[in-house]
Design an enzyme around this catalytic site. Structure first.
Site, short mmCIF file in Angstrom:
data_model
loop_
_atom_site.label_atom_id
_atom_site.label_comp_id
_atom_site.label_asym_id
_atom_site.label_seq_id
_atom_site.Cartn_x
_atom_site.Cartn_y
_atom_site.Cartn_z
N LYS A 1 24.41 32.94 40.17
CA LYS A 1 23.00 33.17 39.86
C LYS A 1 22.14 32.24 40.71
O LYS A 1 22.62 31.24 41.24
CB LYS A 1 22.73 32.92 38.38
CG LYS A 1 23.54 33.82 37.45
CD LYS A 1 23.31 33.43 36.00
CE LYS A 1 24.17 34.28 35.07
NZ LYS A 1 24.01 33.88 33.65
N GLU B 1 38.47 27.82 49.50
CA GLU B 1 38.97 28.58 48.35
C GLU B 1 40.48 28.75 48.42
O GLU B 1 41.19 28.61 47.41
CB GLU B 1 38.28 29.94 48.31
CG GLU B 1 36.79 29.86 48.00
CD GLU B 1 36.08 31.19 48.24
OE1 GLU B 1 36.73 32.13 48.72
OE2 GLU B 1 34.87 31.28 47.94
#
Length: 269
Positions: A172, A208
């Site tokens: 967000k 990641e």
């Protein structure tokens, strides 16, 4: 001077001696004898000179053969030297490539160790634990692969009941990208890595992947690789460990097929 040459010189010397011994007082019979002897000596000298000529020809032939053999030997040595140079260069190139691969593996291990350390410190410093959402699958990918593959895959997985950590679904405005990624990596049962040529160039995707590798190093087998527009050699050069894992491939399977296979593994169907 050879023996034959010495004989020839001796004969010529004797001929000169005989010629010098002929004088005005030499009788006709003696003169005839001396001339006959000179003739014999000249014939003998002619035979010796002929023999010397034959020997010289043989010597020249032998010298020519030796020269040719020497030239052939030099050519062979040059050819072998070139072959050795090519082999040496290949060995040097292979060694350089091996060192590069080894360095990449070491860097990955260092990054994974650092990730574990960072996560441990972060967990220690957060004295007030926060409830973090759990996910079935973390999708690690390059942004260039969103449109044609990753977004449709994430949407299909959601439809199949898989709780997906995917940046467009999870992040967000105002969120810390690193914190959210760390949270997703910590709280995902599995991680799928969409390996592509763009993926291996990115810093974030490597971060990641290091996190997923760190989880696996702790005994949790969780990486589910997908090859997307990439060759096996590309994957081998990037990470031999990933290349060794059984992977899904977008050149063989459709998005729906890949999603169903992932869901079967994740949801234990």
């Amino acid at each position: 001077m050879s023996l034959e040459q010495k004989k020839g010189a001796d004969i010529i010397s004797k001929i000169l001696q005989i010629q010098n011994s002929i004088g005005k007082t030499t009788s006709p019979s003696t003169l005839k004898t001396k001339l006959s002897e000179i003739s014999r000596k000249e014939q003998e000298n002619a035979r010796i000179q002929s023999k010397l000529s034959d020997l010289q020809k043989k010597k020249i032939d032998i010298d020519n053969k030796l020269l040719k053999e020497k030239q052939n030997l030099i050519k062979e040595e040059i050819l072998e030297r070139k072959k050795l140079e090519v082999l040496t260069k290949k060995q040097q190139k292979d060694e350089i490539e091996h060192q590069k691969k080894l360095k990449r593996e070491i860097d990955a291990i260092k990054a994974s160790t650092q990730y574990i350390t960072d996560v441990s410190i972060s967990s220690y410093n957060n004295t007030i634990p926060e409830t973090e959402p759990e996910y079935d699958l973390f999708i690690s990918h390059a942004s260039e692969d969103k449109e044609d593959f990753v977004r449709p895959l994430a949407e299909t997985l959601q439809q199949l009941g898989v709780n997906v950590w995917y940046d467009e679904f999870t992040l967000k405005v105002g969120d810390s990208l690193r914190q959210k990624i760390d949270s997703g990596l910590r709280n995902s049962k599995y991680g799928t890595v969409v390996l592509s040529t763009d993926f291996i160039k990115k810093d974030w995707t490597n971060y990641e992947l290091d996190g997923l590798v760190a989880r696996e190093m702790n005994g949790h087998k969780m990486i589910l690789p997908i090859w997307h527009k990439i060759t096996k050699n590309d994957v081998l050069d990037y990470s031999p460990n990933l290349a060794d894992k059984v992977a899904l491939n977008t050149s063989v399977n459709s998005i729906e097929e890949i999603a169903h296979q992932l869901a079967d593994v994740i949801l234990n169907r």
